[in-house]
Design an enzyme around this catalytic site. Structure first.
Site, PDB file in Angstrom:
ATOM      1  N   GLN A  82      31.184  89.588 -10.786  1.00  0.00           N
ATOM      2  CA  GLN A  82      32.211  88.601 -11.162  1.00  0.00           C
ATOM      3  C   GLN A  82      31.753  87.169 -10.906  1.00  0.00           C
ATOM      4  O   GLN A  82      32.444  86.225 -11.284  1.00  0.00           O
ATOM      5  CB  GLN A  82      33.510  88.855 -10.383  1.00  0.00           C
ATOM      6  CG  GLN A  82      34.249  90.104 -10.784  1.00  0.00           C
ATOM      7  CD  GLN A  82      34.851  90.023 -12.182  1.00  0.00           C
ATOM      8  OE1 GLN A  82      35.197  88.949 -12.676  1.00  0.00           O
ATOM      9  NE2 GLN A  82      34.971  91.162 -12.839  1.00  0.00           N
ATOM     10  N   CYS A 117      39.513 100.086 -13.889  1.00  0.00           N
ATOM     11  CA  CYS A 117      39.197 101.430 -13.385  1.00  0.00           C
ATOM     12  C   CYS A 117      40.426 102.110 -12.814  1.00  0.00           C
ATOM     13  O   CYS A 117      40.521 103.325 -12.822  1.00  0.00           O
ATOM     14  CB  CYS A 117      38.131 101.361 -12.319  1.00  0.00           C
ATOM     15  SG  CYS A 117      36.895 100.155 -12.690  1.00  0.00           S
TER      16      CYS A 117
HETATM   17  C1  LIG Z   1      32.813  95.050 -14.050  1.00  0.00           C
HETATM   18  C2  LIG Z   1      32.354  95.214 -12.673  1.00  0.00           C
HETATM   19  C3  LIG Z   1      31.403  96.180 -12.310  1.00  0.00           C
HETATM   20  C4  LIG Z   1      30.883  97.186 -13.308  1.00  0.00           C
HETATM   21  O1  LIG Z   1      30.045  96.598 -14.258  1.00  0.00           O
HETATM   22  P1  LIG Z   1      29.729  97.414 -15.611  1.00  0.00           P
HETATM   23  O2  LIG Z   1      28.695  96.576 -16.283  1.00  0.00           O
HETATM   24  O3  LIG Z   1      30.995  97.471 -16.378  1.00  0.00           O
HETATM   25  O4  LIG Z   1      29.212  98.739 -15.213  1.00  0.00           O
HETATM   26  C5  LIG Z   1      30.972  96.231 -11.010  1.00  0.00           C
HETATM   27  N1  LIG Z   1      31.443  95.382 -10.087  1.00  0.00           N
HETATM   28  C6  LIG Z   1      32.353  94.434 -10.366  1.00  0.00           C
HETATM   29  C7  LIG Z   1      32.810  93.502  -9.314  1.00  0.00           C
HETATM   30  C8  LIG Z   1      32.841  94.317 -11.672  1.00  0.00           C
HETATM   31  O5  LIG Z   1      33.750  93.388 -11.944  1.00  0.00           O
END
Ligand SMILES: *Cc1c(COP(=O)(O)O)cnc(C)c1O
Length: 394
Positions: free
Chosen positions: A178, A323
């Protein structure tokens, strides 16, 4: 459509799409091939690697391309765990508010005999550095604290945590999915040993990410096969995606100050106006938070119903992470900052991007209070709260 779910994923930047196109049908070589087409692909690959390294002040050979944030998180944690197994050190420190890609990987390790300390966070969602220090043991091999939270946007004291870990010779991994492209990152100055990123969170394509691994930090392959990525990640590289990620990151960094300045204004306006709704509360810290993140709980309503009605009004929002949507459990992050179950269920997350406009914010500020009021009118729980048969908690 008013898209306010940018922590879930972002729209790809038009320039990113253009930069990617030729790798599908003109320069479609395999970077492992010796011929000219292959070598051109290799050049593009290494140039993207150099760009991404530079963006976080790393060296190009410290960047490994992956399929995204989840894979990077898994690879970082499982690599250090494997090292720990070899040295009979099995303690890991993390927080209760990590992404599931981290938490579920750690839960798997617990079943395999690792001891994991899940640190509480303060009420504002920030890790207490002293508590972290105290949790360190002789057999601690890994500290794993996310850079910025995907639900409540809180930004952690990464540099201090890194300093503590460096002094104790403990690997420090941060899930920065993020943060990359949204906040300035300097892995050297911030004492970061491993960091994960994902292109689709900063206007790049889905299904591509990277893991930064500081020189000297052990890393093992999750996927066996060819010798790609210095033997640490087999499989033909997703070159179009990787070039897209590098392009997106360069743009994000160039536009960062301007975008954040605009979004902080929008964010603070949304927070000010939406917390005027009675019995509502901001989740996370008001200042130590991502410029694009608003997360508010409304007592007496179901977040899911709020989302559906917002969707009817053309507003795409979220109640927490993508999720947990679809499951009935309240967000583990909101529970960790002390929201009771029934309140955690009534959450709304609005995450903006550079494409968000002032008109869109105004529409949200008009729409949300109406829907909250409507839902409360229909809610038996709200009725009990209003009659005093049940106590308000916020
Ligand atoms: C979106 C997200 C992930 C997962 O990333 P993907 O590329 O969708 O596998 C992991 N950690 C955080 C903090 C996220 O926001």
């Amino acid at each position: 459509m008013i898209y306010l779910d940018n922590a879930g994923t972002t729209k790809m930047d038009e320039q990113v799409k253009l930069a990617m196109l030729k790798f599908f049908d003109v320069e479609y070589g395999n970077a492992s091939s010796l011929h000219t087409m292959g070598q051109k692909a290799k050049e593009a690959l290494e140039s993207a690697r150099a760009d991404i390294a530079k963006a976080i002040n790393a060296e190009p050979n410290e960047i490994y391309f992956t399929s995204g944030g989840s894979e990077s998180d898994n690879q970082a944690i499982l690599s250090i765990a494997r090292m720990g197994r070899l040295n009979n050190k099995k303690h890991i420190i993390t927080t209760k508010i990590e992404h599931h890609a981290v938490l579920h990987t750690l839960e798997k390790l617990e079943k395999e005999g690792f001891d994991v300390t899940y640190l509480d966070v303060e009420k504002n969602g920030i890790v207490n550095v002293n508590k972290l220090k105290k949790a360190i043991r002789k057999d601690t091999i890994l500290v794993c604290v996310m850079f910025a939270n995907n639900e409540i946007g809180t930004i952690q004291p990464i540099k201090e945590i890194g300093e503590i870990c460096r002094a104790k010779n403990i690997t420090f991994f941060t899930d920065a999915v993020q943060a990359v492209g949204h906040l300035p990152i300097d892995v050297k100055a911030q004492n970061i040993d491993m960091l994960s990123m994902s292109a689709h969170k900063f206007h790049g394509p889905k299904g591509v990410g990277a893991l930064y691994v500081r020189r000297g930090t052990p890393i093992f392959s999750l996927i066996e096969g060819g010798a790609q990525e210095n033997n640490k990640r087999a499989g033909t590289e997703n070159l179009a995606g990787i070039v897209g990620m590098a392009t997106a990151l360069k743009i994000a960094i160039k536009e960062m100050d301007k975008t954040n300045k605009k979004l902080i204004k929008f964010r603070d306006k949304l927070i000010k106006e939406l917390t005027k709704i009675p019995h509502s509360i901001l989740n996370g810290d008001a200042a130590l938070r991502l410029a694009n993140n608003v997360n508010i709980c409304f007592e007496g309503i179901e977040g899911e119903s709020l989302l559906l009605l917002l969707d009817d009004e053309g507003i795409c929002a979220s109640s927490g992470s993508a999720c947990t949507s679809g499951s009935l459990d309240p967000s583990h992050v909101l529970l960790a900052i002390g929201r009771p179950h029934e309140v955690a269920h009534g959450s709304l997350r609005l995450t903006m991007s550079k494409y968000t406009t002032a008109d869109e914010i105004d529409k949200v500020i008009k729409t949300v209070p109406k829907i909250v009021e409507y839902l409360r009118k229909m809610s038996p729980v709200w009725d009990e709260l209003e009659k005093g048969e049940r106590k308000h908690v916020i």
